[in-house]
Write a protein that holds these residues in place. Structure first.
Motif, PDB file in Angstrom:
ATOM      1  N   ARG A 155      -4.122   9.552  -4.321  1.00 22.42           N
ATOM      2  CA  ARG A 155      -3.910   8.102  -4.266  1.00 22.42           C
ATOM      3  C   ARG A 155      -2.434   7.841  -4.004  1.00 22.42           C
ATOM      4  O   ARG A 155      -1.569   8.433  -4.646  1.00 22.42           O
ATOM      5  CB  ARG A 155      -4.313   7.458  -5.587  1.00 22.42           C
ATOM      6  CG  ARG A 155      -5.771   7.687  -5.990  1.00 22.42           C
ATOM      7  CD  ARG A 155      -5.910   7.740  -7.500  1.00 22.42           C
ATOM      8  NE  ARG A 155      -5.189   8.870  -8.075  1.00 22.42           N
ATOM      9  CZ  ARG A 155      -4.972   9.047  -9.360  1.00 22.42           C
ATOM     10  NH1 ARG A 155      -5.410   8.158 -10.231  1.00 22.42           N
ATOM     11  NH2 ARG A 155      -4.310  10.107  -9.805  1.00 22.42           N
ATOM     12  N   GLY A 156      -2.164   6.948  -3.063  1.00 24.24           N
ATOM     13  CA  GLY A 156      -0.764   6.677  -2.759  1.00 24.24           C
ATOM     14  C   GLY A 156      -0.605   5.470  -1.870  1.00 24.24           C
ATOM     15  O   GLY A 156      -1.546   4.696  -1.658  1.00 24.24           O
ATOM     16  N   SER A 157       0.607   5.301  -1.354  1.00 21.17           N
ATOM     17  CA  SER A 157       0.885   4.164  -0.473  1.00 21.17           C
ATOM     18  C   SER A 157       1.977   4.524   0.517  1.00 21.17           C
ATOM     19  O   SER A 157       2.774   5.445   0.298  1.00 21.17           O
ATOM     20  CB  SER A 157       1.277   2.928  -1.282  1.00 21.17           C
ATOM     21  OG  SER A 157       2.425   3.176  -2.048  1.00 21.17           O
ATOM     22  N   VAL A 158       1.986   3.774   1.610  1.00 23.85           N
ATOM     23  CA  VAL A 158       2.986   3.919   2.662  1.00 23.85           C
ATOM     24  C   VAL A 158       3.628   2.557   2.872  1.00 23.85           C
ATOM     25  O   VAL A 158       2.946   1.579   3.166  1.00 23.85           O
ATOM     26  CB  VAL A 158       2.353   4.409   3.979  1.00 23.85           C
ATOM     27  CG1 VAL A 158       3.370   4.365   5.110  1.00 23.85           C
ATOM     28  CG2 VAL A 158       1.800   5.821   3.810  1.00 23.85           C
ATOM     29  N   ALA A 175      -2.654   8.532   7.896  1.00 28.81           N
ATOM     30  CA  ALA A 175      -2.919   8.228   6.489  1.00 28.81           C
ATOM     31  C   ALA A 175      -4.395   8.183   6.156  1.00 28.81           C
ATOM     32  O   ALA A 175      -4.773   8.192   4.974  1.00 28.81           O
ATOM     33  CB  ALA A 175      -2.257   6.903   6.119  1.00 28.81           C
ATOM     34  N   ASP A 176      -5.241   8.174   7.170  1.00 31.58           N
ATOM     35  CA  ASP A 176      -6.683   8.205   6.917  1.00 31.58           C
ATOM     36  C   ASP A 176      -7.118   9.481   6.206  1.00 31.58           C
ATOM     37  O   ASP A 176      -8.214   9.548   5.653  1.00 31.58           O
ATOM     38  CB  ASP A 176      -7.456   8.069   8.234  1.00 31.58           C
ATOM     39  CG  ASP A 176      -7.356   6.669   8.812  1.00 31.58           C
ATOM     40  OD1 ASP A 176      -6.999   5.745   8.064  1.00 31.58           O
ATOM     41  OD2 ASP A 176      -7.626   6.510  10.014  1.00 31.58           O
ATOM     42  N   GLY A 179      -7.341   9.854   0.283  1.00 30.76           N
ATOM     43  CA  GLY A 179      -8.488   9.181  -0.312  1.00 30.76           C
ATOM     44  C   GLY A 179      -8.264   7.725  -0.638  1.00 30.76           C
ATOM     45  O   GLY A 179      -9.039   6.862  -0.234  1.00 30.76           O
ATOM     46  N   GLY A 180      -7.197   7.417  -1.340  1.00 32.86           N
ATOM     47  CA  GLY A 180      -6.962   6.045  -1.766  1.00 32.86           C
ATOM     48  C   GLY A 180      -5.588   5.582  -1.354  1.00 32.86           C
ATOM     49  O   GLY A 180      -4.596   5.988  -1.943  1.00 32.86           O
ATOM     50  N   LEU A 181      -5.517   4.763  -0.313  1.00 37.34           N
ATOM     51  CA  LEU A 181      -4.241   4.277   0.180  1.00 37.34           C
ATOM     52  C   LEU A 181      -4.140   2.780  -0.079  1.00 37.34           C
ATOM     53  O   LEU A 181      -5.037   2.010   0.282  1.00 37.34           O
ATOM     54  CB  LEU A 181      -4.114   4.552   1.681  1.00 37.34           C
ATOM     55  CG  LEU A 181      -2.690   4.567   2.240  1.00 37.34           C
ATOM     56  CD1 LEU A 181      -1.903   5.733   1.661  1.00 37.34           C
ATOM     57  CD2 LEU A 181      -2.711   4.656   3.755  1.00 37.34           C
ATOM     58  N   THR A 182      -3.029   2.368  -0.722  1.00 36.31           N
ATOM     59  CA  THR A 182      -2.831   0.956  -1.043  1.00 36.31           C
ATOM     60  C   THR A 182      -1.494   0.487  -0.485  1.00 36.31           C
ATOM     61  O   THR A 182      -0.693   1.283   0.023  1.00 36.31           O
ATOM     62  CB  THR A 182      -2.838   0.717  -2.555  1.00 36.31           C
ATOM     63  OG1 THR A 182      -1.622   1.240  -3.117  1.00 36.31           O
ATOM     64  CG2 THR A 182      -4.030   1.388  -3.222  1.00 36.31           C
ATOM     65  N   ILE A 203       4.119   8.304  -2.504  1.00 35.76           N
ATOM     66  CA  ILE A 203       4.505   7.060  -1.854  1.00 35.76           C
ATOM     67  C   ILE A 203       5.585   7.373  -0.826  1.00 35.76           C
ATOM     68  O   ILE A 203       6.466   8.201  -1.068  1.00 35.76           O
ATOM     69  CB  ILE A 203       4.994   6.008  -2.875  1.00 35.76           C
ATOM     70  CG1 ILE A 203       5.185   4.655  -2.202  1.00 35.76           C
ATOM     71  CG2 ILE A 203       6.222   6.458  -3.602  1.00 35.76           C
ATOM     72  CD1 ILE A 203       5.299   3.499  -3.197  1.00 35.76           C
ATOM     73  N   LEU A 204       5.471   6.740   0.336  1.00 38.84           N
ATOM     74  CA  LEU A 204       6.482   6.867   1.373  1.00 38.84           C
ATOM     75  C   LEU A 204       7.237   5.551   1.484  1.00 38.84           C
ATOM     76  O   LEU A 204       6.647   4.509   1.761  1.00 38.84           O
ATOM     77  CB  LEU A 204       5.844   7.205   2.727  1.00 38.84           C
ATOM     78  CG  LEU A 204       6.819   7.227   3.911  1.00 38.84           C
ATOM     79  CD1 LEU A 204       7.809   8.388   3.776  1.00 38.84           C
ATOM     80  CD2 LEU A 204       6.070   7.314   5.246  1.00 38.84           C
TER      81      LEU A 204
END
Length: 265
Positions: A155-158, A175-176, A179-182, A203-204
């Motif tokens: 789970r993470g975010s960009v 990023a696809d 699993g869990g991108l927010t 996180i990026l």
């Protein structure tokens, strides 16, 4: 460590928390296109800066002071020790009445973050980290469990707002694999502790203002994670306008795999 934690908790209680969901007309201003500042930011920074100087008389590089005089940020490179202050991290959340905001301080020596404090007023939680001595939440040691080997479970975010269009398209397509991108929580003082605590795995960031990233990067590193530039060098705070790009992850192996996935051609 305890004295600085007291300073930011008291400044928050005096200048920030009473204005949460109670900002009056005229107490919110635009300091740059798309960026707001409040009287709470400015008053808290003045309180914190004064008390930090009393504790250790070195320059204070505060977000709002630098907004008024960008030359103040040169102290990060010119002085052997500097306090960094973000009086209200996540100001947009604060203005909107959302509890995801924080008050942050870090101490930089010879260009390296050596101590960090993050106060989350909504939960009265304080995170601290000291170089080589560990990371803590309200006195409890943080030891981040590795994220595992399957990116589809991460789970993470960009943070893509400041990316150039070509790089944004590349990263968003890659990023696809996760699993869990927010979109994240729009406050570094919330997002870094989430990684240290195990709520997220990576996180990026692209734009890396020093007061936003010095505290959390040390917190994550001291809890067992990694915060590094995209060439693999450990994060060091730089004045605004310096190097872009910062990848933060739960552990070194996850960091390497994230970079490989996100920037694969």
């Amino acid at each position: 460590m305890e004295k600085v934690a007291e300073i930011i908790a008291e400044a928050s209680a005096e200048a920030v928390e009473p204005r949460f969901r109670a900002l009056a007309s005229g107490e919110v201003m635009e300091k740059a296109p798309g960026e707001v500042v409040t009287v709470a930011d400015r008053e808290a920074e003045l309180i914190i800066a004064r008390r930090l100087r009393e504790l250790l008389p070195v320059p204070v590089v505060g977000e709002e002071a630098v907004a008024a005089d960008p030359a103040l940020a040169r102290a990060l490179h010119a002085e052997p020790a500097v306090w960094l202050v973000d009086p209200v991290d996540g100001t947009a959340n604060f203005v909107a009445g959302h509890p995801d905001y924080a008050v942050m301080v870090s101490l930089v020596r010879d260009g390296r973050t050596v101590a960090a404090w993050i106060r989350q007023p909504a939960t009265a939680t304080t995170y601290t980290a000291e170089l080589g001595s560990g990371a803590w939440r309200d006195g409890h040691r943080l030891n981040r469990t590795p994220a595992g080997t399957d990116p589809a479970a991460w789970r993470g975010s960009v943070k893509s707002r400041f990316l150039d269009p070509a790089r944004r398209r590349l990263i968003e397509a890659n990023a696809d694999a996760f699993g869990g991108l927010t979109a994240g929580r729009h406050a570094a003082g919330i997002e870094y502790p989430d990684i240290a605590e195990g709520a997220t795995d990576f996180i990026l960031y692209w734009r890396t203002l020093p007061w936003d990233h010095a505290p959390g990067s040390l917190l994550v590193a001291e809890s067992g994670g990694r915060a590094a530039r995209l060439d693999g060098t450990s994060y060091r705070p730089e004045a605004p306008g310096g190097e872009d790009g910062l990848l933060v992850a739960a552990d070194p192996a996850t960091w390497e795999r994230c970079r490989e996935i996100l920037f694969a051609p």
